[in-house]
Scaffold this motif. Structure first.
Motif, mmCIF file in Angstrom:
data_model
loop_
_atom_site.group_PDB
_atom_site.id
_atom_site.type_symbol
_atom_site.label_atom_id
_atom_site.label_comp_id
_atom_site.label_asym_id
_atom_site.label_seq_id
_atom_site.Cartn_x
_atom_site.Cartn_y
_atom_site.Cartn_z
ATOM 1 N N LEU A 139 171.045 -5.545 17.957
ATOM 2 C CA LEU A 139 171.128 -6.980 18.197
ATOM 3 C C LEU A 139 170.432 -7.394 19.484
ATOM 4 O O LEU A 139 169.898 -8.500 19.581
ATOM 5 N N LEU A 151 179.444 -8.462 21.232
ATOM 6 C CA LEU A 151 179.157 -8.451 19.796
ATOM 7 C C LEU A 151 179.644 -9.701 19.057
ATOM 8 O O LEU A 151 178.884 -10.280 18.275
ATOM 9 N N GLN A 154 177.331 -12.567 19.671
ATOM 10 C CA GLN A 154 176.007 -12.300 19.111
ATOM 11 C C GLN A 154 176.007 -12.424 17.591
ATOM 12 O O GLN A 154 175.080 -12.988 17.006
ATOM 13 N N VAL A 155 177.051 -11.895 16.972
ATOM 14 C CA VAL A 155 177.150 -11.972 15.512
ATOM 15 C C VAL A 155 177.284 -13.418 15.057
ATOM 16 O O VAL A 155 176.651 -13.844 14.086
ATOM 17 N N ARG A 159 174.746 -15.440 12.689
ATOM 18 C CA ARG A 159 175.164 -16.104 11.448
ATOM 19 C C ARG A 159 174.706 -17.556 11.432
ATOM 20 O O ARG A 159 174.247 -18.065 10.403
#
Length: 219
Positions: A139, A151, A154-155, A159
């Motif tokens: 990432l 995380l 970032q996720v 999305r």
């Protein structure tokens, strides 16, 4: 997703443009869901339940994958010896690959597996930590020291970018369809013009020959 009509269509149909603006502004979400339905308490409750179920299912799948990895995989964190073989049998059972007639044998292996659950836990934890670090690097390759705490953000950002990209892709598809339609119209007009020019040339040539023949006949 709710695709955006092309600008030309909206310009040619002002009443539809007003309706579209009202629908997308006041009545329907970008995903094509009624805003009143999207805010309905029962609908929200059902969505939360579905989200929770999906989350639980995802956790089970991640855990099954981790057990499979430490049972069959190679490298740091993997199980060894008889416990490795036991974990392979348990993993096969979790994947539904064990026949019903072997349940008694499998039960013995499951009990052995559970009696060594702490060793299995450490192996699974090590494997998952490695995956988390790898995901951090994927990432954000610029990170000198991967930070798992970043995380979730970032996720979520990823999305959001994916959803926006899907939306933009739908818009571009509509624009492409409009462009192709216009191209076909232009091509048809070009063919019609070419045919008219050919007809004029042919008719002019025939008329000229007719006049010339008449002139020679007069002589």
């Amino acid at each position: 997703m709710f695709p955006q009509p092309d600008a030309e269509t909206l310009a040619r149909n002002p009443q539809f443009a007003l309706l579209w603006k009202d629908l997308t502004t006041n009545r329907i979400t970008r995903e094509g869901v009624s805003k009143s339905l999207a805010l309905d308490k029962e609908t929200v409750k059902v969505r939360e339940i579905l989200k929770s179920k999906r989350f639980e299912q995802a956790k089970r799948e991640v855990l099954k994958d981790a057990v499979r990895a430490v049972a069959f995989g190679e490298g740091e964190g993997g199980l060894v010896g008889e416990l490795r073989e036991t974990a392979q049998i348990v993993s096969a059972q979790l994947d539904g690959k064990v026949d019903a007639q072997d349940e008694d044998i499998v039960q013995v292996e499951v009990e052995e597996f559970m009696s060594n659950i702490e060793t299995v836990r450490v192996a699974v934890e090590t494997h998952m930590e490695q995956n988390v670090m790898l995901l951090c690097q994927i990432l954000d390759p610029t990170q000198q020291q991967p930070d798992p705490s970043t995380l979730p953000a970032q996720v979520q950002a990823l999305r959001t970018e994916v959803e926006e990209a899907k939306w933009q892709l739908d818009v571009k598809r509509i624009e492409l369809a409009s462009t192709l339609t216009q191209l076909l119209k232009t091509n048809a007009q070009l063919l019609q013009t070419a045919i008219r020019i050919l007809e004029q040339v042919m008719h002019g040539s025939v008329g000229r020959h007719t006049r010339e023949d008449g002139g020679w006949a007069g002589l």
